[in-house]
Design a protein around this motif. Sequence first.
Motif, PDB file in Angstrom:
ATOM      1  N   ARG A 413       0.847  -1.190   0.000  1.00 31.34           N
ATOM      2  CA  ARG A 413       0.000   0.000   0.000  1.00 31.34           C
ATOM      3  C   ARG A 413       0.890   1.250   0.000  1.00 31.34           C
ATOM      4  N   LYS A 414       0.380   2.350  -0.519  1.00 28.45           N
ATOM      5  CA  LYS A 414       1.133   3.604  -0.465  1.00 28.45           C
ATOM      6  C   LYS A 414       1.447   3.957   0.988  1.00 28.45           C
ATOM      7  N   ARG A 415       2.641   4.441   1.230  1.00 27.34           N
ATOM      8  CA  ARG A 415       3.002   4.798   2.610  1.00 27.34           C
ATOM      9  C   ARG A 415       2.185   5.989   3.092  1.00 27.34           C
ATOM     10  N   THR A 416       1.791   6.872   2.166  1.00 24.33           N
ATOM     11  CA  THR A 416       0.939   7.996   2.556  1.00 24.33           C
ATOM     12  C   THR A 416      -0.415   7.503   3.066  1.00 24.33           C
ATOM     13  N   VAL A 417      -0.895   6.383   2.500  1.00 21.76           N
ATOM     14  CA  VAL A 417      -2.139   5.775   2.996  1.00 21.76           C
ATOM     15  C   VAL A 417      -1.899   5.136   4.358  1.00 21.76           C
ATOM     16  N   ASP A 418      -0.732   4.467   4.506  1.00 17.22           N
ATOM     17  CA  ASP A 418      -0.386   3.872   5.807  1.00 17.22           C
ATOM     18  C   ASP A 418      -0.400   4.927   6.914  1.00 17.22           C
ATOM     19  N   VAL A 419       0.119   6.106   6.594  1.00 16.35           N
ATOM     20  CA  VAL A 419       0.167   7.182   7.601  1.00 16.35           C
ATOM     21  C   VAL A 419      -1.248   7.577   8.010  1.00 16.35           C
ATOM     22  N   LYS A 420      -2.161   7.676   7.041  1.00 17.63           N
ATOM     23  CA  LYS A 420      -3.547   8.046   7.363  1.00 17.63           C
ATOM     24  C   LYS A 420      -4.229   6.955   8.185  1.00 17.63           C
ATOM     25  N   LYS A 421      -3.916   5.685   7.845  1.00 19.43           N
ATOM     26  CA  LYS A 421      -4.520   4.573   8.579  1.00 19.43           C
ATOM     27  C   LYS A 421      -3.791   4.276   9.890  1.00 19.43           C
ATOM     28  N   GLN A 422      -2.626   4.937  10.061  1.00 16.11           N
ATOM     29  CA  GLN A 422      -1.814   4.798  11.277  1.00 16.11           C
ATOM     30  C   GLN A 422      -1.336   3.369  11.494  1.00 16.11           C
ATOM     31  N   GLN A 423      -1.123   2.640  10.406  1.00 17.32           N
ATOM     32  CA  GLN A 423      -0.531   1.310  10.487  1.00 17.32           C
ATOM     33  C   GLN A 423      -0.030   0.904   9.107  1.00 17.32           C
ATOM     34  N   SER A 424       0.945  -0.017   9.099  1.00 18.98           N
ATOM     35  CA  SER A 424       1.532  -0.450   7.836  1.00 18.98           C
ATOM     36  C   SER A 424       1.242  -1.921   7.597  1.00 18.98           C
ATOM     37  N   ASP A 425       1.036  -2.266   6.316  1.00 18.99           N
ATOM     38  CA  ASP A 425       0.794  -3.674   5.981  1.00 18.99           C
ATOM     39  C   ASP A 425       2.052  -4.331   5.412  1.00 18.99           C
ATOM     40  N   ARG A 426       3.198  -3.665   5.577  1.00 21.03           N
ATOM     41  CA  ARG A 426       4.431  -4.167   4.975  1.00 21.03           C
ATOM     42  C   ARG A 426       5.105  -5.237   5.848  1.00 21.03           C
ATOM     43  N   HIS A 427       5.803  -6.137   5.160  1.00 18.24           N
ATOM     44  CA  HIS A 427       6.616  -7.138   5.849  1.00 18.24           C
ATOM     45  C   HIS A 427       8.097  -6.809   5.746  1.00 18.24           C
ATOM     46  N   VAL A 428       8.442  -5.902   4.827  1.00 18.50           N
ATOM     47  CA  VAL A 428       9.836  -5.505   4.605  1.00 18.50           C
ATOM     48  C   VAL A 428       9.923  -3.991   4.729  1.00 18.50           C
ATOM     49  N   PHE A 429      10.822  -3.531   5.591  1.00 19.18           N
ATOM     50  CA  PHE A 429      10.999  -2.093   5.808  1.00 19.18           C
ATOM     51  C   PHE A 429      12.419  -1.684   5.418  1.00 19.18           C
TER      52      PHE A 429
END
Length: 650
Positions: A413-429
């Motif tokens: 997912r876009k990181r800008t969307v992650d910021v709005k949702k206040q969580q990340s769906d990523r497994h690799v950072f």
Amino acid sequence: MSGSSVTGGPIPGRRTTVRVVVAGDRGTGKSSLIAAAASERFPESVSPVLPPTRLPADYYPDAVPVTIIDTASSLEGKAKLEEELKRADAVVLTYACDKPETLSRLQTFWIPEVRRLKVKAPVIVVGCKLDLRDEHYPVSLEQVMAPIMQQFREIETCIECSAANLVQVPEVFYYAQKAVLHPTAPLFDQESQTLRPRCIRALKRIFILCDQDMDGALNDSELNEFQVKCFNAPLQPAEIVGVKRVVQEKVPEGVNDLGLTLTGFLFLHALFIEKGRLETTWAVLRKFGYNNDIELRKENLPVPSKRAPDQSVELTNEALDFLMGIFSLFDSNNDGALQDSELNELFSTAPESPWDEAPYKNSVERTESGDIRLSAFLSQWALMTLLDPAKSLAYLIYLGYTNDPATALRVTRKRTVDVKKQQSDRHVFQCFVFGPKNAGKSSLLSSFVGRPFQNSHGSSSYQSYTVNAVDQLRGTKKTLILHEILEDDVKQFLSSKESLAACDVAVFVYDSSDEYSLKRASEFLMDVARRGEDTGYGVPCLFVAAKDDLGSYPMATRDSEAVICRELKIDAPIRISVKKREMNNIFWRIVNAAERCHLSVPETEYGRNMKQYRRIVNRSLVFASVGAAAAVVALAAYRAYASRKSHSAS
């Protein structure tokens, strides 16, 4: 195995035309050669330089048209000649059989000129005017050309012809076309007379894919299926017997009770090439998706292309399951780790090992004996997938991933969307590591993959990566990639608008005993914060006070740390000592900051002012829109009133 049916239809990845440029000294017969090839008769008179000449698709068996470009030998035509040579798919260099000095000129001028222009096209050397050679002085073409071909490896073929007698004229451009469509160099080393490593690896992969019962040999049924797939024609039983007999006579280990072995399969292709039947091996390679560099064609790799700069690519669970299976398959001693020899065997069906060069070399943790465990193996794949998704997908296929290639990769997912949702769906950072020289960045990266502390690190000529799995709460794991940004590269790096788009979290490392080091790190922090605010790609930031073991903390440094963190609204520095292995849970904290991507994002005074300005503008727009809406309602009401009044009056 037969290569008798390799023509007649379009082969994926093959070019649709071949451009041949003819060059050589004046009077060596260039224009007459071209005219004779096009008209199949000797021209009584010919222009000094012919216009582009086209041999139609049906002229040669490969059904690919050839465009022949004539060139002038004069100084006035030098610029045009150079331009044409650079555009050539193949170059024909001519000499006159009755003028030995023109052959010498190929060595002293023409071939060096092709090299000077960095022309990568194959070269065909052609002796014209064979009919004019003094028959009392016979010359062996092989004896004359062998030392020249030894000196100039770009020469693909040598041939002599006579336009006047129409001797071997069509063959000249056939060999030129063939050198482009079915080049020798990628397949075969002329000096050692052996298949090249990439060719062997590709053929090994093809052999394994065709060995459906996985018994290490192609039985008659598998051989027939291979033949039909590549050449659209089955083998007759007598042909299969004949193929095996030829192999067994030359390499007894090439055939066993089960069928044709890999050794025999490779021998057959070497035999085809030695006999000039390169089109057979190329037909096989292209049928299995290879290009002229013996790599999988890019168009067959469905890498997600439509993604925003702040989206990354990861392996799916399906691809990870496949890789875990491959790891177990090649872990021959079942010790949970791959030795270099096992890793080399694992990649033996790929063009080469993808991890022998930067940025992958030395990027993962290894055991004391230098082996690589499953966790490090998967981490390395995660790094390659993030940096080069197409390469990662290609290597999955080289290793035998036969599912739909589109199922191997996922776009986050876009990181800008992650910021709005206040969580990340990523497994690799991915974490960018900034800091001045001698701050401890390289030591931090090395410690992440378990390498022992060194007092000094040589300056690296590239931005280095290390990658590892980090244990999280509830038994989960995340993959963290540390990417060091060299101090001298920071300014240029941040000049790109999308420089921070791929960054999930940034850390700023400084020598806690050195006030200047803190100053430089804080400047980098401010630069990154401002860049994030300007571009909308703000990232969580952490301050890392390295070399905590030195024990010298100037009060000014402490005060500065507090002011910086307070002003930018980020957490207090994480104090570490790589030397003493006191890491203060730093890697877990980095991943935690990346997951909670809406927190720890620094805010400068400029950013706060911009935010305030946007609030005022938005509020004004709201008021304006409310006012506009009221005006529209009032206008509508007035029109309704006027309409009723008009009706009542009538």
